[in-house]
Scaffold this active site. Structure first.
Site, PDB file in Angstrom:
ATOM      1  CE1 TYR A  91      -4.046   1.428  -0.541  1.00 50.27           C
ATOM      2  CE2 TYR A  91      -3.583   2.698   1.434  1.00 50.27           C
ATOM      3  CZ  TYR A  91      -4.336   2.484   0.296  1.00 50.27           C
ATOM      4  OH  TYR A  91      -5.374   3.314  -0.005  1.00 50.27           O
ATOM      5  NE  ARG A 144      -7.117  12.471  -2.783  1.00 48.25           N
ATOM      6  CZ  ARG A 144      -7.339  12.029  -1.554  1.00 48.25           C
ATOM      7  NH1 ARG A 144      -8.039  12.711  -0.718  1.00 48.25           N
ATOM      8  NH2 ARG A 144      -6.874  10.853  -1.130  1.00 48.25           N
ATOM      9  CE  LYS A 162      -8.316   2.366   2.659  1.00 47.33           C
ATOM     10  NZ  LYS A 162      -8.125   3.777   2.771  1.00 47.33           N
ATOM     11  CD  GLU A 233      -9.229   4.705  -0.258  1.00 43.18           C
ATOM     12  OE1 GLU A 233     -10.089   4.431   0.613  1.00 43.18           O
ATOM     13  OE2 GLU A 233      -8.125   5.202   0.022  1.00 43.18           O
ATOM     14  CG  ASP A 234      -7.329   7.726  -2.928  1.00 40.44           C
ATOM     15  OD1 ASP A 234      -7.544   8.246  -1.817  1.00 40.44           O
ATOM     16  OD2 ASP A 234      -6.267   7.138  -3.198  1.00 40.44           O
ATOM     17  CG  ASP A 256     -10.196   4.954   5.199  1.00 40.06           C
ATOM     18  OD1 ASP A 256     -10.516   4.784   6.393  1.00 40.06           O
ATOM     19  OD2 ASP A 256      -9.019   5.093   4.810  1.00 40.06           O
ATOM     20  CG  ASP A 257      -9.937   9.060   0.944  1.00 42.76           C
ATOM     21  OD1 ASP A 257      -8.917   8.433   1.244  1.00 42.76           O
ATOM     22  OD2 ASP A 257     -10.541   8.906  -0.130  1.00 42.76           O
ATOM     23  CG  ASN A 395       0.550  12.066   4.811  1.00 36.86           C
ATOM     24  OD1 ASN A 395       1.375  11.916   5.701  1.00 36.86           O
ATOM     25  ND2 ASN A 395      -0.701  11.648   4.917  1.00 36.86           N
TER      26      ASN A 395
HETATM   27  P1  NAI Z   1      -7.184  20.191   0.997  1.00 32.41           P
HETATM   28  O1  NAI Z   1      -6.480  20.607  -0.230  1.00 32.41           O
HETATM   29  O2  NAI Z   1      -8.656  19.930   0.976  1.00 32.41           O
HETATM   30  O3  NAI Z   1      -6.923  21.278   2.152  1.00 32.41           O
HETATM   31  C1  NAI Z   1      -5.716  21.956   2.372  1.00 32.41           C
HETATM   32  C2  NAI Z   1      -6.070  23.322   2.933  1.00 32.41           C
HETATM   33  O4  NAI Z   1      -4.879  23.962   3.368  1.00 32.41           O
HETATM   34  C3  NAI Z   1      -6.737  24.229   1.907  1.00 32.41           C
HETATM   35  O5  NAI Z   1      -7.912  24.789   2.451  1.00 32.41           O
HETATM   36  C4  NAI Z   1      -5.673  25.271   1.636  1.00 32.41           C
HETATM   37  O6  NAI Z   1      -6.217  26.543   1.290  1.00 32.41           O
HETATM   38  C5  NAI Z   1      -4.954  25.323   2.976  1.00 32.41           C
HETATM   39  N1  NAI Z   1      -3.635  25.927   2.894  1.00 32.41           N
HETATM   40  C6  NAI Z   1      -2.766  25.945   1.862  1.00 32.41           C
HETATM   41  N2  NAI Z   1      -1.688  26.669   2.168  1.00 32.41           N
HETATM   42  C7  NAI Z   1      -1.866  27.140   3.412  1.00 32.41           C
HETATM   43  C8  NAI Z   1      -1.110  27.967   4.253  1.00 32.41           C
HETATM   44  N3  NAI Z   1       0.059  28.468   3.867  1.00 32.41           N
HETATM   45  N4  NAI Z   1      -1.605  28.255   5.476  1.00 32.41           N
HETATM   46  C9  NAI Z   1      -2.783  27.779   5.874  1.00 32.41           C
HETATM   47  N5  NAI Z   1      -3.557  26.990   5.101  1.00 32.41           N
HETATM   48  C10 NAI Z   1      -3.107  26.672   3.887  1.00 32.41           C
HETATM   49  O7  NAI Z   1      -6.396  18.904   1.505  1.00 32.41           O
HETATM   50  P2  NAI Z   1      -6.862  17.851   2.586  1.00 32.41           P
HETATM   51  O8  NAI Z   1      -7.505  16.680   1.924  1.00 32.41           O
HETATM   52  O9  NAI Z   1      -7.609  18.553   3.656  1.00 32.41           O
HETATM   53  O10 NAI Z   1      -5.448  17.318   3.135  1.00 32.41           O
HETATM   54  C11 NAI Z   1      -4.521  18.196   3.748  1.00 32.41           C
HETATM   55  C12 NAI Z   1      -3.262  17.439   4.142  1.00 32.41           C
HETATM   56  O11 NAI Z   1      -3.555  16.518   5.164  1.00 32.41           O
HETATM   57  C13 NAI Z   1      -2.629  16.633   3.006  1.00 32.41           C
HETATM   58  O12 NAI Z   1      -1.233  16.836   3.012  1.00 32.41           O
HETATM   59  C14 NAI Z   1      -2.927  15.222   3.355  1.00 32.41           C
HETATM   60  O13 NAI Z   1      -1.907  14.356   2.927  1.00 32.41           O
HETATM   61  C15 NAI Z   1      -2.990  15.273   4.858  1.00 32.41           C
HETATM   62  N6  NAI Z   1      -3.835  14.211   5.378  1.00 32.41           N
HETATM   63  C16 NAI Z   1      -3.264  13.301   6.248  1.00 32.41           C
HETATM   64  C17 NAI Z   1      -3.997  12.252   6.734  1.00 32.41           C
HETATM   65  C18 NAI Z   1      -3.371  11.273   7.680  1.00 32.41           C
HETATM   66  O14 NAI Z   1      -2.235  11.405   7.990  1.00 32.41           O
HETATM   67  N7  NAI Z   1      -4.080  10.283   8.143  1.00 32.41           N
HETATM   68  C19 NAI Z   1      -5.375  12.041   6.320  1.00 32.41           C
HETATM   69  C20 NAI Z   1      -5.903  13.093   5.445  1.00 32.41           C
HETATM   70  C21 NAI Z   1      -5.137  14.132   5.004  1.00 32.41           C
END
Ligand code: NAI
Length: 538
Positions: A91, A144, A162, A233-234, A256-257, A395
């Site tokens: 994975y 995605r 998965k 998923e994704d 799950d996301d 991530n």
């Molecule tokens: P998203 O794209 O929906 O949200 C990201 C947000 O951050 C957006 O609203 C964007 O405007 C904001 N942003 C960008 N630059 C910024 C800055 N300089 N200051 C403040 N805010 C800023 O993405 P999503 O799906 O919410 O994921 C965000 C991150 O969380 C990703 O890197 C993802 O890999 C990680 N993630 C980790 C998980 C885990 O570890 N289990 C699970 C889900 C997400």
């Protein structure tokens, strides 16, 4: 029943060199294998040796994928022999590269592909799957894939990988699992121009035609596999949220996301509170990033607080979102899903100032931007809190809002830390810390096992709260002593069965089960779990 050569090509029952002398005689296998029978342990050791000489993770992925097509028991036995090593190979992160190169490395059919060109015939396509009792479906439309974007039909690596984790980490029987890819086209021009691309070469279908396609898929699944659960998923956010909203109260389904992520973060917070000695209801959360991860987590945490007696509106007020233009206030321009968490406050455009103003006990980084939890941020959190909870979740590792070492160093070892991507243990001021990783794998396989075993009618947010509590309970005190707020990945199978049993109990007690309630749920779950051992052939 398969015998002879056919048997060796049926991955579900093939046991290769482990067929005994008497089995070889009875099944017409004599002469078809090297003469000396081996044990399963011997076979696992052989695969370990074969993997050891490969110098890239993608090659290891391919070897394992080939093994899955030849001998399923051996495949799962290898995965379960050392989950911490093998999960990243089947994975994330390796599966990402495999999806990117899908069209070039494709070598065997697995799962069902439903192209939008087959509208009106999806049930017929599903009917070609050999298994008539399917209980668990992971489906993607490839838009995605992880952080890699639109990979079109190559997204199929995700449902396959998965589902392997559902089995390897929680014992969901592999014969009841079905990976599905919906091909509605791709907007990835590199793929459309690649002569080897295997999907439809057209722009992604959107709007009513897309919705109708999803509806036909759900209908076909409901009719063919009435006891199944669909895990989305994704999908891109524009589709993920509406699909979940449309179907969550109609069929057994989850994303799950969205829900698994929120649950694993809530689990980390519950475990962190065992270190800080505080109550969930007393926490204040400040998110850096106001996207889908942030609002999904804030929503589930609020619901968990509400279960502890805090009115939901008050609970929501304990989470605040800080996006690229600053704190989201009631005066900001907001998207619908952000509105519940807007604070009534003057504009704040500096994150440290937001910390000073809102005095959070927890900061959660979901911004996708590295290094934003800088020294000033961590120091401010450490000034306000005896044990600040610092969760940089973006991530991959290169995007993490801070490293483990930074969080521990800048807080003089007082931070309670976990991240989205793994960090190695660090020693600060002579103290050794083991950073945890908020990996959804603690949640989704167990949820799948509970849903499969109970034949749940629905998957509710409360079930994800139960799962989160259960994960947190399994973190040992000696782990907490080194700052580790998630269970060890090496013990994922037993941890998942424990979580599954607790979720199953909730399902039974809330009238959501279609299976009859057993006297001993824990034992019943263990008995239902797939174990990678050779069983009698018949
Ligand atoms: P998203 O794209 O929906 O949200 C990201 C947000 O951050 C957006 O609203 C964007 O405007 C904001 N942003 C960008 N630059 C910024 C800055 N300089 N200051 C403040 N805010 C800023 O993405 P999503 O799906 O919410 O994921 C965000 C991150 O969380 C990703 O890197 C993802 O890999 C990680 N993630 C980790 C998980 C885990 O570890 N289990 C699970 C889900 C997400």
């Amino acid at each position: 029943m398969n015998t002879g050569y056919d048997l060796l090509h049926n991955a579900r029952i093939n046991r290769g060199t482990a067929f005994s002398d008497s089995e070889r005689r009875a099944l017409g296998l004599e002469g078809l294998l090297p003469p000396v029978p081996t044990t399963l342990e011997h076979q696992v050791a052989r695969i370990h040796a074969q993997l050891a000489v490969l110098d890239s993770d993608l090659l290891k992925y391919l070897l394992l994928s080939d093994l899955q097509s030849r001998n399923e028991i051996l495949y799962y036995s290898v995965l379960m022999s050392d989950p911490a090593i093998f999960l990243p190979l089947v994975y994330t992160p390796t599966v990402g590269e495999a999806c990117q190169k899908f069209d070039h490395i494709f070598h065997a059919a697995r799962g069902i592909y439903l192209p939008i060109s087959a509208r009106g015939r999806l049930s017929e396509y599903l009917g070609n799957w050999p298994q008539k009792d399917v209980r668990f479906i992971v489906v993607t439309d490839g838009e995605r894939i992880l952080g890699l974007g639109d990979l079109g039909v190559g997204g199929m690596g995700i449902p396959i990988g998965k589902l392997a984790l559902y089995t390897a980490c929680a014992g969901v029987p592999p014969e009841l699992c079905l990976p599905v890819t919906l091909d509605v086209g791709t907007n990835n021009l590199g793929l459309r121009d690649d002569p080897l691309y295997l999907g439809l070469r057209q722009e992604r279908v959107r709007g009513a035609a897309y919705d109708a396609f999803i509806e036909e898929f759900v209908d076909a699944v409901e009719k063919r596999y009435p006891k199944s659960c669909i895990q989305w998923e994704d999908f891109a956010n524009i589709n993920a949220v509406p699909i979940l909203v449309r179907y969550r109260d109609r069929i057994c389904t989850y994303n799950d996301d969205i829900q698994g992520t929120a649950s694993v973060v809530l689990a980390g917070i519950y475990a962190a509170l065992r270190i800080t000695g505080q109550k969930l209801a007393d926490q204040r959360l400040l998110f850096l990033g106001a996207g889908s991860a942030a609002t999904g987590i804030a929503d589930l945490v609020s619901q968990a607080m509400a279960l502890e007696g805090v009115p939901l509106k008050v609970a929501r007020g304990k989470s605040a979102l800080f996006d690229i233009n600053g704190l989201l206030t009631t005066a900001s321009e907001l998207r619908d899903f952000q509105k519940p968490f807007a604070v009534n406050h003057a504009p704040v455009t500096d994150f440290v100032e937001a910390i000073a103003a809102l005095r959070p006990t927890v900061i959660i980084g979901v911004s996708t931007v590295p290094k934003l939890f800088n020294q000033k941020v961590i120091e401010k959190m450490a000034e306000i809190n005896e044990r600040p909870i610092i969760l940089p979740l973006s991530n991959p590792t290169s995007r993490s809002e801070c490293t483990a070492e930074e969080a521990y160093t800048w807080s003089q070892g007082r931070a309670v830390f976990a991240s989205g991507s793994p960090f190695p243990p660090v020693t600060v001021n002579g103290h050794r810390f083991v950073p945890g990783q908020g990996n959804n794998v603690y949640i989704f396989p167990a949820m799948g096992m509970a849903v499969y075993a109970t034949e749940a009618r629905r998957v509710t947010d409360e079930m994800f709260i139960v799962a989160a509590k259960s994960v947190a309970e399994q973190v040992h005190d000696d782990s907490l002593a080194v700052g580790l707020i998630y269970p060890s990945q090496g013990k994922i199978f037993s941890a998942s069965l424990h979580v599954a049993a607790q979720v199953a109990e909730y399902v039974f007690d809330h009238g959501l089960a279609r299976a009859p309630k057993p006297a001993d749920i824990g034992r019943w779950i263990r008995d239902k779990a797939f174990t990678a051992t050779y069983r009698p052939i018949g």
